[in-house]
Design a protein around this motif. Structure first.
Motif, PDB file in Angstrom:
ATOM      1  N   ARG A 186       0.805  -1.183   0.110  1.00  0.00           N
ATOM      2  CA  ARG A 186      -0.088  -0.117  -0.054  1.00  0.00           C
ATOM      3  C   ARG A 186       1.143   1.264   0.054  1.00  0.00           C
ATOM      4  N   VAL A 187       0.753   2.157  -0.882  1.00  0.00           N
ATOM      5  CA  VAL A 187       1.448   3.319  -1.274  1.00  0.00           C
ATOM      6  C   VAL A 187       1.287   4.415   0.084  1.00  0.00           C
ATOM      7  N   GLU A 188       2.319   4.541   1.030  1.00  0.00           N
ATOM      8  CA  GLU A 188       2.358   5.490   1.976  1.00  0.00           C
ATOM      9  C   GLU A 188       2.194   6.929   1.526  1.00  0.00           C
ATOM     10  N   GLU A 189       3.281   7.250   0.563  1.00  0.00           N
ATOM     11  CA  GLU A 189       3.691   8.612   0.135  1.00  0.00           C
ATOM     12  C   GLU A 189       4.159   8.459  -1.355  1.00  0.00           C
ATOM     13  N   THR A 190       3.785   9.602  -2.147  1.00  0.00           N
ATOM     14  CA  THR A 190       4.529   9.709  -3.488  1.00  0.00           C
ATOM     15  C   THR A 190       4.911  11.171  -3.641  1.00  0.00           C
ATOM     16  N   GLY A 191       5.792  11.593  -4.491  1.00  0.00           N
ATOM     17  CA  GLY A 191       6.282  12.850  -4.686  1.00  0.00           C
ATOM     18  C   GLY A 191       7.574  13.118  -5.644  1.00  0.00           C
TER      19      GLY A 191
END
Length: 601
Positions: free
Chosen positions: A235-240
């Protein structure tokens, strides 16, 4: 940002042509970093990179540039390693781009890795912009480089941009060329997610940070992603996106370069070249080009002090978190105790790991002489690969042996042609091509055994050419070779850590060197100590360490000679008994000196 305002590019060059310096000037001109934070080699984050002036770990940064047309563009610079050991990582980084800057030193001209890096870019069908760097130096010969760009690289010399990365001259013209010539990414946001992982790094608090280029679709915080290579879901916790630090953003969409954090525990689970997609709406197939990193050089690592074994185990585990290409397994040696057999991408990778273990974990280590992976075909038809001399089978069961070869491209001034050809022949090289690039420079192509270039080949090449020759290589298939296992015996006992595999023609010379070096470093005992190099039961080299001698006849003042003979015979029998039961202690410096000798062989 609009996709037509995005440019994804990389800088490729031969070693020491100014790649990191040019990246620094671009960061400075675009204002991506405050002036107070500017420093040399800004994208090189490891101490070893700064000291050696090379890039080992790739990085990425997004630069906002206001062009002459009044529009603001997002220039995603994907930095790449410069050494041939990391060619696969370079190819994956280039796959994330639409164009490259091919940097050429105005004083050196086109060199070996300039050509090999150009081929990597052309394989990816990228737009190539030639850049002539260091035009401010007195030795710069820009006209000659223009001719080489046309004749050797097959590129249009009128597209070349001249600059000095050190002074900043011409760098803005390069930025304008990037905007004008490199195409924007395709608009494929409506398709299922496919993102290329071109690098990954380990964060102590967040786990693995995936560096990726999104080709199709988009990824958001909270999405469930799946990696094709491992078939695992996270599960993706953060993108940037990347500035000098990470800047969080809600979404990464097609055409963008950025990072994804998804609670992945080890770098090995997010491999370079793998494809990321969504678990709920997955793509049908991954992006092309993925393969597992293959170790080509193998060496054993032992702690100098046996009490450091647990610390060495912990140190390698932590390094493995950051370096998925490092492979290791436990092994033991009668001479050196417990240690690890490690696989590396090349000699530079070996040196970097060794230096990081000693620096970051404070452990003094011994590394055995590097070897390659050999292939052995048994008389029964079974084929096995060995990476440790101790695994070499009995010669009676072997049908034939094979060793890996590489194709080396060497570019050098014509006046050094003779010594360089002699060096290649001495290392069992087979000439494939000799081409005059211009009246002063020659390109040589040789097929060489990988085992022969592991030790001193590159250093000797630089020595015989006074530093002017450039060297790049690519792996070839295995070829048949007459290999033998050479054992080193001290006092007739085999020292397993010093055994090595060699071509039969080179075995005697290497055996003599090792025996001579051991004679210098092993302390004298009360009995003679023979040091032998042997192939099976055949001794091919020998040195003898003289015994420490006590003068037992010193107390005889005159008298019959038979008294002295009696004492000498008694001493002789005692030394014979001592030799049968005595053991020879080999100091650690003896192993270190032998390894040094192997590299200088």
């Amino acid at each position: 940002m609009r996709r037509d305002r995005i440019r994804n590019f990389s800088i490729i060059a031969h070693i020491d042509h100014g790649k990191s310096t040019l990246a620094d000037r671009m960061i400075e001109i675009t204002g991506a970093v405050p002036d107070r934070s500017l420093k040399d080699q800004l994208l090189d984050t490891m101490d070893i990179e700064r000291e050696r002036g090379i890039t080992i770990k790739s990085n990425a940064i997004a630069l906002d540039y206001e062009a002459e047309d009044g529009e603001t563009y997002c220039l995603n610079l994907i930095d790449t390693p410069g050494h041939v050991d990391f060619t696969y990582e370079v190819s994956r980084a280039l796959a994330a781009c639409e164009g490259v800057l091919l940097l050429i030193d105005a004083t050196q001209g086109v060199q070996a890795q300039t050509v090999s890096n150009l081929y990597l870019a052309l394989e990816q069908e990228l737009t190539v912009i030639p850049v002539i760097n260091k035009i401010d130096l007195p030795a710069a010969d820009v006209d000659r480089v223009h001719d080489q760009i046309e004749s050797e690289l097959g590129l249009d010399p009128f597209d070349a941009v001249e600059c000095s990365a050190k002074t900043g001259q011409g760098v803005e013209a390069i930025l304008e060329a990037i905007v004008a010539l490199i195409p924007p990414p395709a608009d494929k946001v409506d398709l299922p997610l496919r993102a290329l992982i071109f690098d990954s790094q380990y964060d102590e608090y967040r786990g693995v940070v995936i560096h990726c280029r999104v080709f199709e679709g988009e990824v958001n915080k909270g999405d469930m992603i799946k990696l094709f290579g491992t078939d695992r879901e996270y599960r993706v916790e953060e993108t940037g996106i990347f500035r000098i630090s990470r800047i969080a953003r809600k979404t990464l969409s097609a055409g963008e370069v950025g990072y994804v954090i998804a609670g992945i525990k080890t770098v090995g689970n997010a491999r370079v070249g793998d494809t990321m997609t969504l678990a709920e709406n997955p793509a049908t197939e991954p992006l092309a080009g993925y393969r597992d990193a293959q170790s080509v050089v193998f060496s054993s690592i032992y702690p100098v002090d046996a009490v450091d074994y647990e610390d060495l185990t912990l140190g390698l585990e932590k390094l493995k978190l950051n370096d998925a290409s490092l492979l290791y397994e436990k092994e033991s040696s009668a001479s050196l105790g417990f240690g690890f057999r490690c696989g590396f991408l090349g000699l530079l990778h070996l040196e970097v790991v060794q230096e990081r273990v000693e620096r970051e974990y404070g452990i003094s280590i011994i590394t055995t002489a590097p070897t390659v992976r050999y292939r052995i075909t048994h008389r029964t038809g079974a084929v096995v690969e060995i990476k440790n001399p101790l695994d070499y089978p009995d010669p009676s069961v072997i049908d034939f042996t094979e060793e890996p070869y590489i194709r080396a491209d060497i570019i050098l001034p014509e006046r050094y042609l003779g010594p360089v050809i002699a060096l290649c022949i001495q290392n069992r090289g087979m000439n494939q091509k000799m081409h005059y690039m211009d009246p002063r420079n020659v390109e040589l192509r040789y097929d060489l055994p990988l085992a022969e270039i592991l030790y001193e080949f590159y250093d000797r090449l630089k020595s015989v050419s006074q530093g002017y020759a450039s060297f790049a290589y690519e792996p070839l298939e295995y070829q048949k070779a007459d290999l033998v296992k050479v054992d080193i015996l001290v006092n007739k006992e085999r020292v397993d850590a010093l055994s090595f595999l060699s071509h039969r023609d080179r075995a005697v010379a290497r055996g003599r060197l090792i025996c001579a070096q051991l004679k210098k470093t092993i302390h004298r005992h009360l009995f003679k100590v023979p040091i032998q190099a042997a192939i099976g039961g055949n001794v091919i080299a020998r040195e003898t360490i003289s015994a420490m001698r006590k003068d037992v006849t010193a107390k005889c003042y005159g008298g019959d000679i038979s008294r002295k003979r009696k004492l000498l015979e008694k001493q002789k029998k005692g030394k014979k008994r001592m030799k049968m039961v005595g053991s020879v202690e080999i100091p650690q410096e003896a192993f270190l000196s032998v390894l040094k000798t192997s590299k200088e062989d």
